[in-house]
Design a protein around this motif. Structure first.
Motif, short mmCIF file in Angstrom:
data_model
loop_
_atom_site.label_atom_id
_atom_site.label_comp_id
_atom_site.label_asym_id
_atom_site.label_seq_id
_atom_site.Cartn_x
_atom_site.Cartn_y
_atom_site.Cartn_z
N UNK A 227 -14.08 -6.39 8.45
CA UNK A 227 -15.51 -6.07 8.54
C UNK A 227 -16.30 -7.36 8.31
N UNK A 228 -16.87 -7.89 9.38
CA UNK A 228 -17.66 -9.11 9.27
C UNK A 228 -19.10 -8.75 8.97
N UNK A 236 -24.66 -3.47 9.60
CA UNK A 236 -23.26 -3.04 9.63
C UNK A 236 -22.30 -4.15 10.02
N UNK A 237 -22.76 -5.10 10.84
CA UNK A 237 -21.92 -6.22 11.23
C UNK A 237 -20.93 -5.88 12.33
N UNK A 238 -19.94 -6.74 12.51
CA UNK A 238 -18.94 -6.58 13.56
C UNK A 238 -17.60 -6.18 12.95
N UNK A 239 -16.94 -5.21 13.55
CA UNK A 239 -15.62 -4.77 13.11
C UNK A 239 -14.57 -5.35 14.04
N UNK A 240 -13.56 -6.00 13.46
CA UNK A 240 -12.45 -6.55 14.23
C UNK A 240 -11.25 -5.64 14.00
N UNK A 241 -10.75 -5.02 15.06
CA UNK A 241 -9.62 -4.09 14.91
C UNK A 241 -9.02 -3.83 16.28
N UNK A 242 -8.06 -2.93 16.36
CA UNK A 242 -7.52 -2.53 17.66
C UNK A 242 -8.60 -1.76 18.38
#
Length: 402
Positions: A227-228, A236-242
């Protein structure tokens, strides 16, 4: 035990006001009955200052000596934050890599983490609600201070969260999102609310400075969501995931100051020997292009002097011909899961730049990345043209459909 790992960058540790916001973020998690592991970077500008300091006093410090002084910046952060938390009656303690056996290999200035003793972390969390750990550094098998490379605090946070088998980690920085392009370069950057691991790795490797590419690789390996977020806002920012596959470009990144070496080879063994010499001297190649016996490689300018000095040695031992060097180039990388299914994108890129009389010196493609090397003087114009054609116009079409 309910544990969260948070990482705060240099701007978050820069002054009293920003550190107050860090304390607020920590306190918010404590109210949720969580134990908090906080990874901190050196205050903004301190690491550069320390490197300049030792190089002015000793022009050629050893990598071991350099790591020892560069590690001091994070120690400032853990000391200050620990003191402030205690003044706020929060049960906290700063923890050095030695205390949790955060062991690395022996590659000074760019070490990789080998293991972390999570039992020691659990023991400390039974005593304290917050552990403050310096990012960017570990200890070698010989218990020598060693660093993970610039931006290595991200790696520390992800590695600890992965070792603890957590589901996610919060990385706090000074931007709200991973944008489609650096807002300093384009007029209308687009917010990425989510990105795949592969997209973020490509963006980080090709010039985006939001996250260290190695930390994203670790997160991907352990299926750890990133969670950036912005320390200075509640977005909320940017979520890095699949991520679910997307049909558009997620970002354009820039890596300035590159040069190209063009040459010819007579056999593959010579080419293999050439790359082996560069590798042994720790010179990274960012693009390779081959057409029959003609080879082009792109290298960042920080390796220029070393590469040029090696060329005479290489020429005397390896049969390479017609060497030409081109300088003052910048690499633009267009990244997105949609590239692999968008058969017209290369044509659109070439036509856009050609119509505006911008020459492409080199191009390479993968499933989610198209990289171009162009003259540095055309960078601003090229990025804005490509951002509009590949991202802004595509987004407008989607909005029209909706």
């Amino acid at each position: 035990m309910n544990i969260i790992v948070q990482k705060f960058g240099g701007t978050s540790m820069a002054n009293k006001e920003s550190i107050k916001l860090v304390v607020k973020k920590i306190t918010q998690e404590l109210t949720k009955n969580k134990k908090v592991i906080t990874i901190v970077s050196a205050p903004s500008g301190i690491t550069n200052y320390l490197q300049k300091l030792i190089e002015e006093m000793s022009p050629n410090p050893s990598n071991k000596e350099l790591d020892l002084i560069l590690s001091l910046g994070e120690n400032i952060s853990i000391s200050v934050l620990s003191s402030i938390l205690k003044n706020n009656d929060i049960k906290s303690s700063f923890v050095n890599p030695r205390d949790i056996d955060l062991i690395t290999d022996n590659n000074f200035n760019n070490a990789k983490i080998k293991r972390i003793d999570i039992n020691k972390i659990y023991d400390l969390l039974r005593l304290y609600d917050v552990l403050i750990i310096p990012g960017f550094q570990g200890i070698s098998e010989k218990f020598e201070v060693i660093t993970l490379g610039r931006g290595g605090s991200d790696i520390t946070a992800i590695a600890i969260a992965a070792a603890l088998s957590l589901e996610y980690v919060d990385i706090y920085t000074d931007v709200d999102y991973v944008y489609s392009c650096d807002p300093k370069l384009v007029k209308n950057p687009i917010k990425n609310k989510s990105l795949s691991y592969e997209e973020m790795i490509e963006l980080s490797s090709s010039g985006a400075k939001v996250l260290h590419n190695r930390c994203v690789e670790i997160a991907h390996k352990y299926d750890l969501k990133i969670n950036l977020k912005n320390t200075f806002s509640n977005k909320t920012g940017t979520i890095i995931h699949d991520n679910i596959e997307k049909s558009f470009i997620s970002g354009i990144s820039l890596l300035e100051d590159n040069f190209i070496i063009n040459f010819e080879i007579t056999n593959l063994k010579d080419l293999s020997d050439f790359f082996k010499i560069l590798s042994e001297n720790k010179i990274n190649i960012n693009i390779v292009s081959q057409s029959l016996k003609n080879i082009s490689i792109s290298i960042n300018n920080k390796y220029y002097e070393k590469t040029i000095s090696l060329l005479n040695t290489i020429k005397s031992n390896i049969n390479i011909l017609n060497i030409n060097i081109y300088k003052n180039l910048s690499k633009i990388s267009i990244v997105g899961d949609g590239i692999k299914d968008n058969y017209g994108i290369i044509s659109k890129i070439i036509n856009t730049l050609n119509q505006n009389k911008i020459n492409i010196n080199m191009i390479s493609c993968s499933e989610i990345n198209i990289s171009l090397l162009i003259d540095k003087k055309n960078i601003c114009k090229a990025i804005n043209l490509l951002h509009y054609e590949l991202i802004e116009s595509d987004l407008k079409k989607q909005e029209e459909i909706i």
